[in-house]
Design a protein around this motif. Structure first.
Motif, PDB file in Angstrom:
ATOM      1  N   LYS A   1       1.278  18.996 -34.262  1.00  0.00           N
ATOM      2  CA  LYS A   1       1.896  19.785 -33.343  1.00  0.00           C
ATOM      3  C   LYS A   1       0.902  20.229 -32.446  1.00  0.00           C
ATOM      4  O   LYS A   1       1.114  20.589 -31.330  1.00  0.00           O
TER       5      LYS A   1
ATOM      6  N   LYS B   1       4.023  26.002 -22.168  1.00  0.00           N
ATOM      7  CA  LYS B   1       4.690  25.090 -22.994  1.00  0.00           C
ATOM      8  C   LYS B   1       6.174  25.401 -23.091  1.00  0.00           C
ATOM      9  O   LYS B   1       6.971  25.215 -24.301  1.00  0.00           O
ATOM     10  N   SER B   2       6.820  26.247 -22.397  1.00  0.00           N
ATOM     11  CA  SER B   2       8.118  26.658 -22.369  1.00  0.00           C
ATOM     12  C   SER B   2       9.296  25.332 -22.426  1.00  0.00           C
ATOM     13  O   SER B   2      10.230  25.333 -23.200  1.00  0.00           O
TER      14      SER B   2
ATOM     15  N   ASP C   1       9.504  23.808 -25.708  1.00  0.00           N
ATOM     16  CA  ASP C   1      10.043  24.799 -26.552  1.00  0.00           C
ATOM     17  C   ASP C   1      11.495  24.744 -26.323  1.00  0.00           C
ATOM     18  O   ASP C   1      12.283  24.536 -27.402  1.00  0.00           O
TER      19      ASP C   1
ATOM     20  N   GLU D   1      14.312  23.107 -29.113  1.00  0.00           N
ATOM     21  CA  GLU D   1      15.211  24.073 -29.655  1.00  0.00           C
ATOM     22  C   GLU D   1      16.690  23.611 -29.570  1.00  0.00           C
ATOM     23  O   GLU D   1      17.416  23.830 -30.357  1.00  0.00           O
TER      24      GLU D   1
END
Length: 535
Positions: free
Chosen positions: A455, A469-470, A473, A477
Motif C-alpha cells: 500500500k 491521493k483522493s 481513495d 471505496e
C-alpha cells in the motif's frame, strides 16, 4: 456488389428514409450506395482518403484497376509482395514472371534484383521513420521485452519489442530492433547494446519497465541500465518496478522441477506412443483398435519433447483419450509390452489433471496477443492454490511433485515485482480484496506486513502522477464490478479517464507491462527458414 471497392466499406443499417448507406473502414465517411448510384464516388474517396494506408496491398490493387497506371505504385506493390511472401530478390529476374508481367503491360518498367533489394531497404527505412514518429507521439510510458538467440551457425541476434497503450487506448506491440548481436553476451555488453538502441529510438526518458528471462547476464544488464537511467532521472520511483521477470519462464522452471521424478506410468505411455508410431502397420492396427473402441482416430497421439513440459501434458491428454484402444492393442498384439495397468492409467489421469491449470496459464500468457498485466495475479494465485491442494491429497507421487514445485515457486516468488499486484488492483473486478486474499495464501502469518508495504508503494507510485491521493481513495471505496463480467479493462479506464485523470494515466503505463518475453520469441516463430537456439 462484385466491385473490389466493397472490401474497403462497411454496409450500414437502412435509415428511416430507406436509403442504403455505407461507411469507409478507414476514416468513417458515409456515402449513399444504392445500386443506381454506382461505385465511382466510392473509388474517388479511396484515392483521397486521409487515413489511406499506402502499405495496404488491397488499396494498391484497387488503384491498379483504374484507367491510369502508376509505375511507382506498381513498384511499391511488388516490393511489398517480396517482403510479405519471403520472395528472393532474384524473382524480379525470373524469365517466366517477366513474360507474364510484360504480357499484361508492354511498357512495364522491370527492375533488377539489386534494385529490388534497395527498394526493400528504402521501405524498411520509411517504416522505421513512421514508427519512430508514432513512438514520439505516445503520451504514456513504454515497456520493453528483449531476448537473445544464437542461430544454427552460432551468430547472435537480439530482438527488442516496445509495448504501450496508444492515445486511443489500444494495446500496441512493436518490434523496434531485430539485429546482429556479436559476442560476448555478458551483462555489460547487453547494457551497451540496449543503451545504444534506446538512444537511437529516443525513448530513454519514456520507459516504465523491461521484461527479461532469468539469465544471470540479464540481471547485471538491468542493474547497469537502471543506474544509467537514474542518472538522467528517467525512471519512476528510481526504477523500483523497472525489472520484470518472465512469468512463462518461471512457470516452466517450476513445472520442470516437478517432472524430474515423474511417475513410471508416464514412462510407459511415452514408450507406448513410440511403439505405435514405430511403423505404418502398427499405426493402422492401433487405428483399427480405436475404431473398434468407438474412438475418433483423427485426434491423433502426441509425442512429448523432454525440454517442453507442456508437451508432456499434451502427450498424457492424448493418450488418456485412447486408453481403451491401448488396452485392446495389448490383447491383439503380442509384441506390445508397455501398456500401463489400470492403476497406472489412474495415476496418469491424476498427473494430467494436476498439470492442466499450468497448461492453461501458459497458453493464456504466451499468446501472440499477450494479455494485460492485470491477469498476472489471478494466474499465479491459481497455480499456487493448486499446489497447496495437491499437498493434501492421498497420491504420494503427486505430493512429491507438488513439494518440489512449491520450493521452486517460493524461491522465485520473492523476485516477482510488486507492480503486478498493483495491476490487479487497477482491475475494478478485484481491487484490493483479491490481493489481500492472495497475500494471505502466499505470506501466511506475515501477510499484514507485506500488505502495508504494498500500500505504501501504491501511494508513492500515485504521487508520481498526482500528489493528491483522493482519486485512488475514491476508486478503492467504490464497489467492485461483478467478477463474472468479461471486462475489457482498457475500455473501462478509457471511459473513466475524465473521472480519474491521474489514475487512468497510471493504469495506461502499468497495464501494458508484458509479463513474459513470448512477444519477442513469437517474432522468430514467424520467420520461415530461420533456425535458432535459445541462449
Amino acid at each position: 456488389m462484385t466491385s473490389v471497392v466493397w472490401g474497403h466499406y462497411e454496409m450500414l443499417p437502412n435509415t428511416s428514409d430507406g436509403k442504403q448507406k455505407c461507411k469507409c473502414k478507414k476514416c468513417g465517411t458515409t456515402y449513399l450506395c444504392d445500386s443506381k448510384n454506382g461505385t465511382g464516388n466510392l473509388r474517388r474517396h479511396l484515392e483521397n482518403c486521409k487515413k489511406r494506408n499506402m502499405r495496404d496491398i488491397g488499396q494498391l490493387i484497387l488503384q491498379t484497376n483504374t484507367e491510369s497506371f502508376d509505375h511507382a505504385e506498381f513498384r511499391d506493390l511488388f516490393t511489398a509482395s517480396i517482403i510479405m511472401h519471403d520472395l528472393p530478390f532474384q524473382c524480379v529476374e525470373w524469365v517466366g514472371l517477366r513474360a507474364v508481367l510484360l504480357y499484361l503491360r508492354r511498357d512495364l518498367q522491370l527492375i533488377s534484383r539489386n534494385t529490388a533489394r534497395n527498394d526493400c531497404k528504402k521501405l524498411f527505412l520509411k517504416e522505421k521513420c513512421n514508427l519512430m514518429e508514432q513512438l514520439s507521439k505516445v503520451t504514456s510510458r513504454i515497456c520493453l521485452t528483449s531476448d537473445l538467440w544464437t542461430s544454427i551457425n552460432t551468430d547472435g541476434f537480439i530482438c527488442l519489442t516496445a509495448h504501450y497503450i496508444d492515445n486511443d487506448w489500444h494495446l500496441q506491440k512493436k518490434i523496434i530492433t531485430f539485429s546482429f548481436m556479436p559476442p560476448p553476451h555478458d551483462g555489460i555488453s547487453l547494457f551497451e547494446q540496449l543503451q545504444l538502441l534506446l538512444v537511437e529510438w529516443k525513448i530513454e526518458n519514456k520507459l516504465f519497465s523491461i521484461t527479461l528471462d532469468n539469465a544471470s547476464a540479464n540481471n547485471s544488464c538491468v542493474d547497469y541500465l537502471k543506474n544509467h537511467l537514474n542518472l538522467r532521472d528517467a525512471l519512476i520511483m528510481e526504477g523500483a518496478f523497472f525489472h520484470i521477470r518472465c512469468t512463462a519462464h518461471i512457470i516452466n522452471l517450476v513445472v520442470q522441477e516437478g517432472l524430474k521424478d515423474i511417475d513410471s506410468a508416464t514412462g510407459k505411455i511415452r514408450e507406448s506412443i513410440k511403439y505405435v508410431k514405430g511403423s505404418q502397420a502398427r499405426k493402422q492396427k492401433f487405428l483399427d483398435c480405436a475404431s473398434q473402441s468407438c474412438l475418433d482416430g483423427r485426434r491423433g497421439l502426441r509425442q512429448d519433447v523432454p525440454t517442453r513440459w507442456n508437451s508432456t501434458f499434451l502427450m498424457l491428454d492424448s493418450a488418456i483419450y485412447f486408453k481403451r484402444a491401448f488396452q485392446h492393442l495389448e490383447l491383439v498384439d503380442s509384441n506390445y509390452k508397455t501398456c500401463p495397468t489400470s492403476m497406472e492409467w489412474e495415476k496418469a489421469e491424476e498427473i494430467c489433471k494436476f498439470l492442466e491449470p499450468f497448461h492453461e496459464i501458459t497458453c493464456l500468457i504466451s499468446g501472440s496477443k499477450y494479455p494485460t498485466a492485470n491477469l498476472y495475479f489471478p494466474c499465479i494465485s491459481t497455480a499456487y492454490a493448486e499446489l497447496k491442494n495437491v499437498l493434501l491429497s492421498s497420491h504420494q507421487s503427486l505430493k512429491k511433485m507438488a513439494a518440489g514445485m512449491i520450493v521452486k515457486f517460493e524461491k522465485y516468488w520473492s523476485e516477482f515485482s510488486d507492480i503486478l499486484a498493483v495491476a490487479v488492483i487497477l482491475d475494478p473486478r478485484y481491487k484490493m480484496a483479491f490481493v489481500e486474499w492472495c497475500y494471505q495464501k502466499l505470506y501466511a502469518g506475515n501477510s499484514n506486513s507485506e500488505l502495508r508495504k504494498l500500500k505504501l508503494k501504491l501511494i508513492s507510485l500515485c504521487a508520481n502522477y498526482n500528489p493528491r491521493k483522493s482519486e485512488l481513495d475514491i476508486y478503492l471505496e467504490e464497489p467492485k464490478i461483478d467478477s463474472s463480467i468479461d471486462l475489457d479493462i482498457l475500455k473501462f479506464w478509457q471511459g473513466n479517464q475524465y473521472r480519474f485523470p491521474s489514475l487512468s494515466a497510471m493504469a495506461r503505463d502499468i497495464l501494458c507491462i508484458p509479463i513474459t518475453t513470448v512477444a519477442s520469441e513469437s517474432a522468430f516463430s514467424n520467420i520461415h527458414g530461420f533456425k535458432i537456439i535459445s541462449i
